[in-house]
Design an enzyme around this catalytic site. Structure first.
Site: not given
Length: 304
Positions: A154, A232, A256, A261, A279, A281-282
């Site tokens: 990444i 993270r 993100d 969470e 969160h 990102g993907a």
């Protein structure tokens, strides 16, 4: 007896259908932590994302059952007690390549948002406020220096995209320096050099015990630095970041990921200089298809 696969946090529908066509029994169901371990006894493999955590208690509860494989649909495996699972005879896999570009693109998107006040300006527009003067003091990325902490898959993609935007990229490595990265617009430096010279710092490193961004490291950064975290939540001391945003030491932040969470730092998320996401990102169609294909490949070729 068919090979049973538990999917706790969802996966690409096409990939799930492919597994079923291949003869695997696939069950999609989320379990609370206290019930998960016992449920795993009835499955040969489990596919999880970030919501499900398989730690020592779940592995202990699954002992003596069918579980032979844990697959993390994503990059990090910090929500799995990897060594403990492997000691119990359970293989742990992940999909490190599939979502890398999606995460890297989000890092750049958050950076643009920080540079041009997109998040807060859009918020005020929705409140029917015309704040042109307040948000006409952004900055351009071209010519700026980006420090990337964590130069793996990444990080390298973030660095390449930054260089394409005309930025100079710095990073550091503790071991195994990636080959072919260094050039006129990208150098490896010491950690302190990165902190001191970077206009923007992007976190792409795995989570560890100590935050990478805390009061001590922030003090070494340039005044008005921008911090982006797509790695993270544990990599950032959120209280220290909030204090630095309030003082102006940190100009803006793009986040993100969060320490918690289920109950993130809402004061930090609401800060006008913060551009934030839950969160995701993907979270692109392309990345989810790639992750699904990689999951199918892992299950089909598992020989446990």
């Amino acid at each position: 007896m068919s090979f049973r696969v538990l999917v706790t946090d969802g996966m690409d529908a096409g990939a799930m259908e492919q597994l079923r066509k291949d003869g695997f029994e696939v069950v999609e169901q989320f379990y609370e932590p206290d019930a998960l371990g016992a449920a795993l006894r009835d499955f040969d493999a489990v596919i999880i994302r970030s919501a499900t955590k398989i730690k020592e208690p779940q592995i202990d509860a699954a002992r003596g059952g069918r579980l032979k494989l844990i697959v993390r649909a994503g990059v990090g495996v910090d929500n799995i007690a990897v060594k403990y699972a492997e000691a119990a005879g359970i293989t742990v896999k992940n999909t490190p390549r599939a979502s890398s570009n999606a995460v890297a693109e989000l890092a750049i998107a958050l950076l643009f948002s920080c540079a041009r006040n997109i998040s807060i300006a859009g918020h005020t527009m929705r409140e029917r406020k015309w704040e042109k003067k307040a948000y006409s003091k952004g900055f351009e990325l071209m010519g700026k220096t980006m420090g990337v902490i964590g130069y793996g898959r990444i990080g390298q993609l973030v660095g390449a995209k930054a260089q394409a935007l005309g930025m100079h990229v710095l990073s550091y490595v503790n071991r195994n320096k990636p080959e072919g990265c260094e050039c006129e617009t990208m150098q490896f430096v010491t950690p302190d050099e990165l902190l001191a010279k970077s206009d923007v710092i992007v976190l792409c490193a795995p989570g560890g015990g100590k935050p990478l961004v805390d009061a001590e490291s922030i003090a070494k950064m340039r005044d008005g630095v921008v911090i982006v975290n797509v790695s993270r939540g544990s990599n950032v001391d959120e209280a220290a970041l909030l204090e630095a945003l309030n003082s102006g030491k940190v100009k803006a932040a793009g986040l993100d990921v969060w320490m918690s969470e289920k109950d993130p730092n809402w004061e930090l998320a609401a800060h006008p200089a913060v551009s934030c996401m839950p969160h995701v990102g993907a979270g692109t169609k392309e990345a989810q298809k790639r992750i699904g294909a990689e999951l199918v490949d892992i299950i089909e070729h598992f020989e446990g």
